[in-house]
Scaffold this motif. Structure first.
Motif, PDB file in Angstrom:
ATOM      1  N   ARG A 100       0.829  -1.196   0.000  1.00 17.42           N
ATOM      2  CA  ARG A 100       0.000   0.000   0.000  1.00 17.42           C
ATOM      3  C   ARG A 100       0.864   1.247   0.000  1.00 17.42           C
ATOM      4  NH1 ARG A 100      -0.360   2.407   5.126  1.00 17.42           N
ATOM      5  NH2 ARG A 100      -2.316   3.480   4.705  1.00 17.42           N
ATOM      6  N   PHE A 125       2.029   4.744   1.473  1.00 28.45           N
ATOM      7  CA  PHE A 125       1.994   5.432   2.761  1.00 28.45           C
ATOM      8  C   PHE A 125       1.836   6.922   2.526  1.00 28.45           C
ATOM      9  CE2 PHE A 125       3.690   1.476   4.281  1.00 28.45           C
ATOM     10  CZ  PHE A 125       3.161   1.385   5.562  1.00 28.45           C
ATOM     11  N   LEU A 167       4.055   3.102   9.750  1.00 26.46           N
ATOM     12  CA  LEU A 167       3.512   1.785  10.084  1.00 26.46           C
ATOM     13  C   LEU A 167       1.995   1.879  10.126  1.00 26.46           C
ATOM     14  CD1 LEU A 167       4.775  -1.022  11.507  1.00 26.46           C
ATOM     15  CD2 LEU A 167       3.611  -0.071  13.461  1.00 26.46           C
ATOM     16  N   SER A 168       1.332   0.866   9.573  1.00 32.51           N
ATOM     17  CA  SER A 168      -0.122   0.849   9.571  1.00 32.51           C
ATOM     18  C   SER A 168      -0.619  -0.519  10.021  1.00 32.51           C
ATOM     19  CB  SER A 168      -0.629   1.153   8.160  1.00 32.51           C
ATOM     20  OG  SER A 168      -2.033   1.003   8.098  1.00 32.51           O
ATOM     21  N   LYS A 173      -4.006  -2.830  10.713  1.00 33.28           N
ATOM     22  CA  LYS A 173      -5.425  -2.895  10.343  1.00 33.28           C
ATOM     23  C   LYS A 173      -6.040  -4.206  10.814  1.00 33.28           C
ATOM     24  CE  LYS A 173      -6.099   0.701   7.312  1.00 33.28           C
ATOM     25  NZ  LYS A 173      -5.257   1.663   7.970  1.00 33.28           N
ATOM     26  N   GLU A 233      -2.210   3.773  13.318  1.00 35.15           N
ATOM     27  CA  GLU A 233      -1.258   4.359  12.370  1.00 35.15           C
ATOM     28  C   GLU A 233      -0.145   5.018  13.195  1.00 35.15           C
ATOM     29  OE1 GLU A 233      -2.256   4.432   8.937  1.00 35.15           O
ATOM     30  OE2 GLU A 233      -4.049   3.340   9.561  1.00 35.15           O
ATOM     31  N   SER A 270      -3.464  -7.126   9.589  1.00 36.97           N
ATOM     32  CA  SER A 270      -2.154  -6.912   8.967  1.00 36.97           C
ATOM     33  C   SER A 270      -1.366  -5.807   9.658  1.00 36.97           C
ATOM     34  CB  SER A 270      -2.341  -6.543   7.488  1.00 36.97           C
ATOM     35  OG  SER A 270      -3.023  -5.306   7.385  1.00 36.97           O
ATOM     36  N   VAL A 271      -0.049  -5.957   9.601  1.00 37.42           N
ATOM     37  CA  VAL A 271       0.887  -4.899  10.011  1.00 37.42           C
ATOM     38  C   VAL A 271       1.732  -4.591   8.780  1.00 37.42           C
ATOM     39  CG1 VAL A 271       2.789  -4.248  11.528  1.00 37.42           C
ATOM     40  CG2 VAL A 271       0.977  -5.738  12.396  1.00 37.42           C
ATOM     41  N   VAL A 272       1.599  -3.380   8.259  1.00 43.65           N
ATOM     42  CA  VAL A 272       2.341  -3.007   7.049  1.00 43.65           C
ATOM     43  C   VAL A 272       3.304  -1.879   7.403  1.00 43.65           C
ATOM     44  CG1 VAL A 272       2.175  -2.221   4.660  1.00 43.65           C
ATOM     45  CG2 VAL A 272       0.341  -3.609   5.638  1.00 43.65           C
ATOM     46  N   CYS A 273       4.583  -2.067   7.036  1.00 44.90           N
ATOM     47  CA  CYS A 273       5.619  -1.070   7.345  1.00 44.90           C
ATOM     48  C   CYS A 273       6.043  -0.351   6.076  1.00 44.90           C
ATOM     49  CB  CYS A 273       6.863  -1.751   7.930  1.00 44.90           C
ATOM     50  SG  CYS A 273       6.540  -2.696   9.406  1.00 44.90           S
ATOM     51  N   ARG A 274       6.471   0.902   6.266  1.00 46.93           N
ATOM     52  CA  ARG A 274       7.111   1.621   5.160  1.00 46.93           C
ATOM     53  C   ARG A 274       8.351   0.839   4.732  1.00 46.93           C
ATOM     54  NH1 ARG A 274       7.289   7.111   3.361  1.00 46.93           N
ATOM     55  NH2 ARG A 274       5.896   7.858   4.994  1.00 46.93           N
ATOM     56  N   ARG A 275       8.678   0.886   3.463  1.00 49.23           N
ATOM     57  CA  ARG A 275       9.816   0.123   2.956  1.00 49.23           C
ATOM     58  C   ARG A 275      11.104   0.459   3.695  1.00 49.23           C
ATOM     59  NH1 ARG A 275      11.620  -0.705  -3.017  1.00 49.23           N
ATOM     60  NH2 ARG A 275      12.427   1.373  -2.655  1.00 49.23           N
TER      61      ARG A 275
END
Length: 207
Positions: A1, A3, A9-10, A12, A30, A64-69
């Motif tokens: 996704r 950012f 970090l997001s 959801k 967030e 989910s836990v999504v991190c910035r690259r």
């Protein structure tokens, strides 16, 4: 996704259960760069489990836990473990391997360990008390060049002088911070946002 802005970090829709008991469900959060977040909640609500999931050490049941690259996360557990046979300095170098600052690490580590009341850098990690282990792990995490520090009760086993030093260090830290602490003064001084885990849901408060 994608950012937006300063977000690093997001989280959801996180859910985690143990057996029949749901610790938490539909947790959303967030985290922005430079943000200082305190995670509060009664004992047994799942705060430490939530931190482990965010740190990538435990899997959620869903969400989910999504991190910035390329986000560099470092995590301080409540009860740190080290490789038996290592000295304190060897343990810190091992934990920071692969990071660009290792060349200067030992002298930095000695300075920081001294601030945290650890003076025998050649002591074997298995001879340390629980409090000493926690302080060695704290030094190791703080020495990293992390973008996000996740700290589970960092002021445990610190006297007031050590806690004052840590407070100053974290105030100067440029990255984001997510921590559990029961020290109200420390919380007020270091953090700018509170999230509370209560009856399986997460609530957020500014300031």
């Amino acid at each position: 996704r994608e950012f937006r802005g300063d977000e690093v970090l997001s989280i959801k829709g996180l859910k985690k259960s143990f057996g029949d008991r749901t610790l938490f469900s539909d947790v959303n959060l967030e985290v922005e760069g430079g943000e200082r977040i305190a995670l509060l909640g009664d004992n047994g609500t799942g705060k430490s489990t939530l931190l482990k999931i965010i740190a990538g050490l435990e899997e959620p049941d869903s969400g989910s836990v999504v991190c910035r690259r390329n986000l560099d996360i470092r995590y301080l557990p409540q009860n740190p473990r080290f490789t038996a046979g290592d000295t304190i300095l060897e343990a810190i170098v091992r934990e920071n391997e692969g990071h660009s600052h290792v060349w200067d690490l030992e002298s930095q580590a000695k300075t920081m360990l001294t601030k945290l009341g650890i003076y025998d850098f050649d002591a074997k990690v298995e001879t340390l008390s629980g409090g000493q282990r926690k302080r060695v792990a704290l030094a190791s995490v703080l020495l990293s060049t992390a973008d996000l520090l996740i700290l589970d009760e960092p002021t445990n086993h610190l006297d007031s002088q050590m806690a004052d030093w840590l407070e100053g260090y974290l105030k100067a830290f440029k990255g984001a911070l997510l921590m559990i602490t029961h020290d109200r003064y420390f919380l007020d001084s270091v953090t700018n946002r509170i999230v509370e885990l209560d009856k399986g849901k997460l609530y957020s408060y500014q300031g």
